[in-house]
Design an enzyme around this catalytic site. Structure first.
Site, PDB file in Angstrom:
ATOM      1  N   ALA A  19       0.839  -1.260   0.151  1.00 10.55           N
ATOM      2  CA  ALA A  19       0.055   0.047  -0.181  1.00 10.55           C
ATOM      3  C   ALA A  19       0.789   1.297   0.017  1.00 10.55           C
ATOM      4  O   ALA A  19       1.835   1.365   0.594  1.00 10.55           O
ATOM      5  CB  ALA A  19      -0.972  -0.144   1.030  1.00 10.55           C
ATOM      6  N   ASP A  20       0.595   2.335  -0.850  1.00  9.97           N
ATOM      7  CA  ASP A  20       1.180   3.678  -0.857  1.00  9.97           C
ATOM      8  C   ASP A  20       0.579   4.457   0.214  1.00  9.97           C
ATOM      9  O   ASP A  20       1.185   5.656   0.524  1.00  9.97           O
ATOM     10  CB  ASP A  20       1.031   4.049  -2.333  1.00  9.97           C
ATOM     11  CG  ASP A  20       1.974   3.203  -3.025  1.00  9.97           C
ATOM     12  OD1 ASP A  20       3.272   3.839  -3.442  1.00  9.97           O
ATOM     13  OD2 ASP A  20       1.675   2.276  -3.770  1.00  9.97           O
ATOM     14  N   ARG A  21      -0.614   4.050   0.538  1.00  6.56           N
ATOM     15  CA  ARG A  21      -1.258   5.055   1.426  1.00  6.56           C
ATOM     16  C   ARG A  21      -2.354   4.258   2.069  1.00  6.56           C
ATOM     17  O   ARG A  21      -3.257   3.584   1.382  1.00  6.56           O
ATOM     18  CB  ARG A  21      -1.651   6.425   0.873  1.00  6.56           C
ATOM     19  CG  ARG A  21      -2.262   7.454   1.753  1.00  6.56           C
ATOM     20  CD  ARG A  21      -2.472   8.728   1.183  1.00  6.56           C
ATOM     21  NE  ARG A  21      -1.552   9.408   0.651  1.00  6.56           N
ATOM     22  CZ  ARG A  21      -1.089  10.718   0.782  1.00  6.56           C
ATOM     23  NH1 ARG A  21      -1.500  11.453   1.644  1.00  6.56           N
ATOM     24  NH2 ARG A  21      -0.170  11.332  -0.015  1.00  6.56           N
TER      25      ARG A  21
END
Length: 374
Positions: free
Chosen positions: A253-255
């Site tokens: 996940a990037d965010r």
């Protein structure tokens, strides 16, 4: 540039004080070439142009590009406050390179606090610069330790939830390994941990179009580590699940929003929908630096849109034209998976089963973990 030696083929970031080299991941798996990163401008372009990618690696590479610049700055005719202001401005510049991944923004906030405190306690500009360099270097070592903890927690969670199975086949998307981090990896780190535990039957990786991080990078890492693995087309994932050849899906996940919605590489949401339909658990592995508690849900996450050329040309836009001239293109780099479709979020502090945590307020739980209040 210098060719890389085979014994460190999975080292995305090479750093010694004053010197930073980044593995040009656009060239993999056919060429292994390092680029010299002399300053924050080089770092900005390396991040924007996908020389380095993966949210944790972006944060570390960005911070170290400025550390290399500062170390080689020479004389600085200014106060400690001037030094802190210089660092803060350059960190803001680096954050603008790619907007969706929160890790670099999180790192910039923490590093600005470091230089602000240094400026408040010393009148010497060099003391501020030294404090910044040391803090940026700590990020490099901390990321590897964080990833190994994610691998351990994740492997335990998956084995516990799928304890009726002696051997596990796991599907992953994009690249979340050593090449996306300072070392070991997040979601791919969990797969490594399952393999080390002797319970991984097979890892499946998607090609991850249009930039092919799965076929170029994840497949490269899996082969390098002698992990039994199979590459599939992005569009084959549903058929693979229907054939009951997958026991679980794990992605990075990037965010991560406060409610557990997660932004990850485009195509992740597709996999979550397919996994839910087929009754297959879907896990997200990410460091707590990817958690953005300022966002109440994934609806607030800014989704980066990339160049049309990545779809119109082969090799993620670097090769020959493959699409009809004149066609319009929509090329979002990420999509958002709702928390209700996620079986568990795995961080370096804990593996979190969402079926339990949602009733206890996920946002409060993530706050406790992120700020080390447990």
């Amino acid at each position: 540039m210098a060719p890389e030696k085979n014994d460190s083929a999975l080292q995305a970031i090479r750093y010694q004080r004053g010197s930073l080299q980044l593995l040009d991941q656009r060239k993999l798996p056919l060429e292994t070439i390092y680029m010299d990163i002399l300053d924050s401008k080089d770092g900005w372009y390396a991040i924007r142009d996908m020389v380095v990618r993966g949210a944790p690696a972006i944060a570390v590479a960005g911070a170290l590009s400025l550390a290399a610049e500062i170390f080689n700055l020479g004389t600085f005719d200014g106060t400690s406050e001037d030094a802190a202001s210089l660092v803060a401005n350059k960190l803001e510049y680096l954050v603008s390179s790619r907007p969706t991944a929160v890790n670099l923004s999180d790192a910039a906030t923490k590093l600005k606090e470091v230089v602000s405190k240094a400026a408040a306690t010393s009148s010497e500009a060099m003391a501020v610069f030294q404090a910044y360099i040391e803090a940026a270097e700590v990020m490099l070592t901390d990321d590897v330790a964080s990833n190994k903890a994610i691998g351990s927690y994740g492997a335990s969670l998956i084995q516990n939830q799928l304890k009726h199975l002696k051997m596990l086949s796991i599907l992953t998307h994009c690249n979340t390994g050593s090449l996306a981090t300072a070392g070991y990896g997040t979601a791919l780190g969990v797969i490594r941990a399952l393999h080390d535990a002797g319970v991984l039957e097979r890892a499946y990786c998607t090609e991850t179009r249009p930039f092919n991080q799965g076929s170029r990078l994840t497949a490269f890492e899996l082969v390098h580590d002698n992990i039994p693995a199979t590459l599939i087309a992005d569009s084959a994932a549903a058929a693979l699940m229907k054939a009951r050849r997958v026991d679980g899906v794990i992605v990075g996940a990037d965010r991560v929003a406060a409610n557990g919605d997660t932004a990850n590489k485009i195509g992740t949401y597709n996999l979550a929908v397919c996994a839910l339909h087929h009754g297959i658990p879907f896990y997200v592995a990410a460091p707590l630096t990817s958690v953005d508690l300022s966002l109440s849900s994934g609806e607030e996450i800014v989704i980066e849109e990339r160049s049309a050329k990545e779809l119109l040309h082969s090799h993620g836009g670097l090769g020959e034209q493959v699409a009809a001239s004149g066609i319009s293109v929509w090329n979002p780099a990420f999509d958002v998976t709702p928390a209700c479709m996620i079986s568990g979020i795995i961080t370096e502090k804990v593996s979190l089963s969402l079926s339990l945590s949602l009733s206890l307020s996920l946002s409060i739980y993530l706050y406790i973990c992120k700020y080390d209040l447990a």
